[in-house]
Each structure stands twice: as C-alpha cells, then as structure tokens.
Scaffold this active site. Structure first.
Site, PDB file in Angstrom:
ATOM      1  CB  SER A   1     -27.894  17.340  -7.562  1.00 26.83           C
ATOM      2  OG  SER A   1     -28.586  18.503  -7.183  1.00 26.83           O
TER       3      SER A   1
ATOM      4  CG  ASP B   1     -21.947  22.679  -5.932  1.00 31.95           C
ATOM      5  OD1 ASP B   1     -22.636  23.659  -6.285  1.00 31.95           O
ATOM      6  OD2 ASP B   1     -22.419  21.653  -5.417  1.00 31.95           O
TER       7      ASP B   1
ATOM      8  CG  HIS C   1     -24.292  20.798  -8.387  1.00 35.21           C
ATOM      9  ND1 HIS C   1     -24.415  20.657  -7.023  1.00 35.21           N
ATOM     10  CD2 HIS C   1     -25.446  20.303  -8.916  1.00 35.21           C
ATOM     11  CE1 HIS C   1     -25.587  20.114  -6.736  1.00 35.21           C
ATOM     12  NE2 HIS C   1     -26.228  19.875  -7.871  1.00 35.21           N
TER      13      HIS C   1
END
Length: 482
Positions: A163, A399, A459
C-alpha cells in the site's frame, strides 16, 4: 556504554518467551524493542523480530512495513504473513503455516513515529511527518538494528511493504544506498525490495481506477464513456473540473458498501451502523504536495482510498453524514487485533515500556499524525535503484484501490527493456498445480524489475492468498524466481 549480550542483542532488546493466547512455546527466537530513528529529536520505532525457521544463520533479513500512512506493521504480522495470527476473539492467536519467517529473518517496524508503540520525545513531530523524514528514520532504525544484532551485518537484506509502503520502501531503499555510499555504518547489504499493491505514480494510479470499475462492472460502460468525455480523457489531471468531479463522486457512490480492497467481498464491519456510532467531523490530516510548486493540492477521495481517511470520505459522501475519524484500516476485521495488542499482559510479554502516542491506545492505524506526501511519483527512485538491487512489484488483482492496471502503466513509464512478456506463473497447492497469477520481467543495467499479479488476491495479498504469497516471496528471496 550499553552492555552487549553474547548473542548480539543489547539490554534494550526484549526476548519474547511467551505470548498470551498461544498454546505452546513460541518456537523461535523473537525480540522486540525500540530502534533509534533520530537522536536529535528522540524518535524511536518499535520493532518485533522473528528468526528464520529454516536457517537463521544464512537466511536473509527482511524488514517489513505496512502503509497508511499511519498503519502499524504489527497488523501485517497479526493478519497477513506473521508467525502468529490473531483470531477473531482478540484473545487467542494461531500459528501461521505460511509465515514468511519460515524462510527469512523478518523485522516488523512500526513507523512513522506516532504509529503503534513508536514515539518521539519531541511530540510536535507527530504533526510534521513526511516521506523524506520517514525514509531517513527507517534507514537509521535498520542500522541501529544491525548494531544490536551484528550477526546480520553483511547479510543479504530486503525491504518489503504494501500500500503506502509503495512510497516507504523505494524511498528508504534509496536512502540506504546513498548512506552506504557515504560510509554510513553499519553497512546494509541491500539486495532487493518487494512492493505489494503499492502507491507508485499518482497519475497512473488514479487514471486506472475508473477503468478498473468499468472492467469489473462496478459502473456501466455507458457511464464510463460519459465520464471519460467529461474528464477530457484524463481523470487525474482534470479531477477538479465540475463535470469530471461529479463523475468521480457519482461513480464512487454508485459502488455501494463493497470492499474496494477486495472487490468481490462485502465490507460488513464497515457497516452504516458502525459508521454512525463513530462519526465525527474530525479526520486525519494528509496533505499531498504539488511536485512543481510544493504547495498542497486537492485530490478527489476516490484517488485517496489507500489512505485510511479516503474510504471514510467515500462512504460518508454516499450516506450523507460526516466522515468518521479513522483509527483502523477500513474493510479489515482489525478490531480483534487492536483488542489483542491493547491488553496489558500482551504488552508486558512484548516488552512495551510506555503508553502509545495515540490517547486511544494501540490501533492498527492511528489518527493522531499529520502526514505530508512529498512524492507524487516514486518512479525516479525505481530508476535510481535498478542499477543496485532487484525489484519485485506484486499486485492482487481484485484490489481496486491501488490496482495492477495502474501499477503496470506506471512501470511502463520507466521504458525498461522487457525480457519476459506476459505469462502465467504456477505453484503446487493442496489442489495440485495452479495458476498463481501472471508475470512480466524487465531489466536495466543488469538488474531486474519483475511485475507479478496474484490471482484472486486483494490489496493485502497474504491476507487472502497466503499460499500464493508465500510461494512468491520464497522464490524471490531464494533467487529462483524473478
């Protein structure tokens, strides 16, 4: 002078011998402590280290960070690839058969200061955090770890994260390379980095979100085409045009209460009742600087969902109430993790010596910090790193927040030589040989950059596909892949 123990750690470091909620012994050497990140300001980063279960004297050292900004790397340990996963009851933990310390010595660092148990003696630091300072602190903290554990000096070392780790990892890696070149000690034998669903390039990342929504039927093709026209072919550059802004907001709201980090899942623990209970007009400050003017710029919430306030804004806009003050990562069942790490007996077992900077106690993501994103693109760092280290960029393909379409578009901007075109990668699972995802390889100056998708992952890849993630990780650090 600090007295050094025979096995390398100092009296500052805490040997973890037992954990509440665990049945049986820990089974590996594990240490916690506070690493010095900045002596002048008195910044210290909390860490949790696990020796490798395979060959601790030979296996590489891997430093892991989660994203946010403001999210704890203990969340990565407790829910993704750590040796111990926190169960839903928040009271017990389970051994993870796919823990990454099965093949590496892994170091989880909570950063920047203000996150988790990390702190600064200069408390105004919490309101003045940014990419430059975070990279410097991580570099210093890693070298402090090597000073305390000299058996890892010269050992192959990797940085890894996901991320917003897409910013943390390359910037820290370059800080380390520069520090090595200037003679900073101890020397870090950095050989590679791994970035999962990482923030890479604002333009490419943002412009990929509406197409991702179209391709996965989250908005209609007709509405996408209308939006493409309203945004004049560039969603990011023209996001503040009234017609374009309306398209982005309406598209965001049209998704409903799904999990954008794993689009085929709902988001029940971010339900409206919970939102209404926790709503407040306050939210974490996160600034993005224009690379030319160095002034803050306005970014649409749809393009900021990787920041834990962005999803709050989206749901708030949809339901017409004030966004909540995010103190946890959205759409992740993390209250059990927070419950576990807030326990006094757990903190005692981990050698925690002081209260958290967050007055609410330990949270998987904190709301007390103000953080400025200095770099709108990380591509220059990749270009500088490629002559020195190997790079693996992996992407869970369900994601939407930081999706593989945008990551590929960003990588293509580097204009690298493609050495292996799109193909499948496979691994042996309990069901037999399966397709783990797809792979592209690039090269520059003899070093490689590999892009990998992980099929069916979101994600946080190891959370959804722990077996695929472990296979990918093991083969990368062993040099048998990518």
């Amino acid at each position: 002078m600090m007295m050094r123990c025979v096995n390398g750690q100092t009296a500052q470091d805490h040997l973890v011998t037992q954990l509440p909620g665990l049945s049986g012994n820990i089974g590996v050497k594990s240490y916690t402590g506070y690493l010095l990140a900045n002596a002048t300001r008195g910044r210290y980063l909390f860490y949790w280290f696990f020796e490798s279960m395979r060959n601790p004297s030979q296996d590489p050292l891997v430093m892991w960070t989660n994203g946010g900004p403001g999210c704890s790397s203990l969340g990565g340990e407790a829910s993704e690839h750590g040796l111990f996963l926190v169960n839903a009851d928040g009271a017990t933990i389970t051994r993870n058969p796919y823990s990454w310390n099965r093949v590496s010595n892994i170091l989880y660092i909570e950063q920047p200061v203000g996150v988790g148990f990390s702190y600064s003696n200069s408390t105004d630091d919490y309101q003045n955090l940014n990419d430059v300072q975070a990279a410097s602190d991580m570099n210093n903290a890693l070298r402090d770890f090597l000073t305390r554990f000299p058996q890892f000096i010269g050992r192959e070392t990797y940085l890894a994260g996901e991320s917003y780790g897409g910013v943390y990892v390359p910037t820290t890696a370059y800080n380390i390379v520069e520090g090595n070149g200037k003679g900073q000690q101890p020397y870090v034998n950095l050989v590679g980095i791994l970035v999962g669903n990482g923030v890479t390039d604002a333009e490419a990342d943002s412009n990929s979100i509406p197409p991702m929504m179209k391709y996965h039927s989250l908005i209609s093709i007709k509405y996408y085409e209308e939006g493409y026209k309203a945004c004049q072919g560039d969603f990011y550059a023209n996001q503040n045009l009234p017609a374009c802004q309306k398209f982005l907001t309406d598209s965001s709201n049209a998704m409903g209460n799904i999990n954008p980090y794993y689009i085929y899942d709902s988001c029940p623990w971010l339900g409206i009742n919970l939102q209404q209970k926790l709503k407040t007009t306050q939210e974490m400050t996160f600034q993005v600087l224009d690379p030319k003017t160095q002034q803050p710029v306005k970014i649409h919430p749809l393009f900021q969902m990787y920041k834990h306030g962005g999803w709050s804004k989206r749901v708030a806009n949809e339901r017409n109430f004030a966004p909540r003050f995010e103190t946890d990562a959205p759409c992740v069942p993390n209250q059990s993790i927070a419950k576990y790490f807030r326990r006094l007996d757990v903190q005692q077992a981990l050698g925690v010596r002081r209260k958290t900077a967050d007055p609410n106690g330990w949270n998987i993501c904190t709301g007390i910090i103000n953080y400025t994103q200095v770099y709108s693109t990380i591509l220059p760092f990749y270009a500088k790193l490629l002559p020195h280290i190997r790079i693996l960029v992996y992407s869970g393909d369900t994601d939407m927040v930081v999706n593989g379409l945008g990551t590929q578009a960003a990588i293509d901007k580097l204009q690298l030589q493609e050495t292996s075109s799109w193909r499948t990668w496979e691994f042996d699972s309990a069901l037999g040989t399966v397709v783990g995802g797809y792979i592209r390889k690039f090269e520059k100056s003899g070093k490689g950059l590999t892009f990998i998708t992980v099929r069916g992952a979101g994600h946080m890849v190891p959370l959804v596909k722990p077996d695929s993630a472990f296979y990918m990780f093991k083969n990368f650090i062993d040099g048998t892949c990518c």
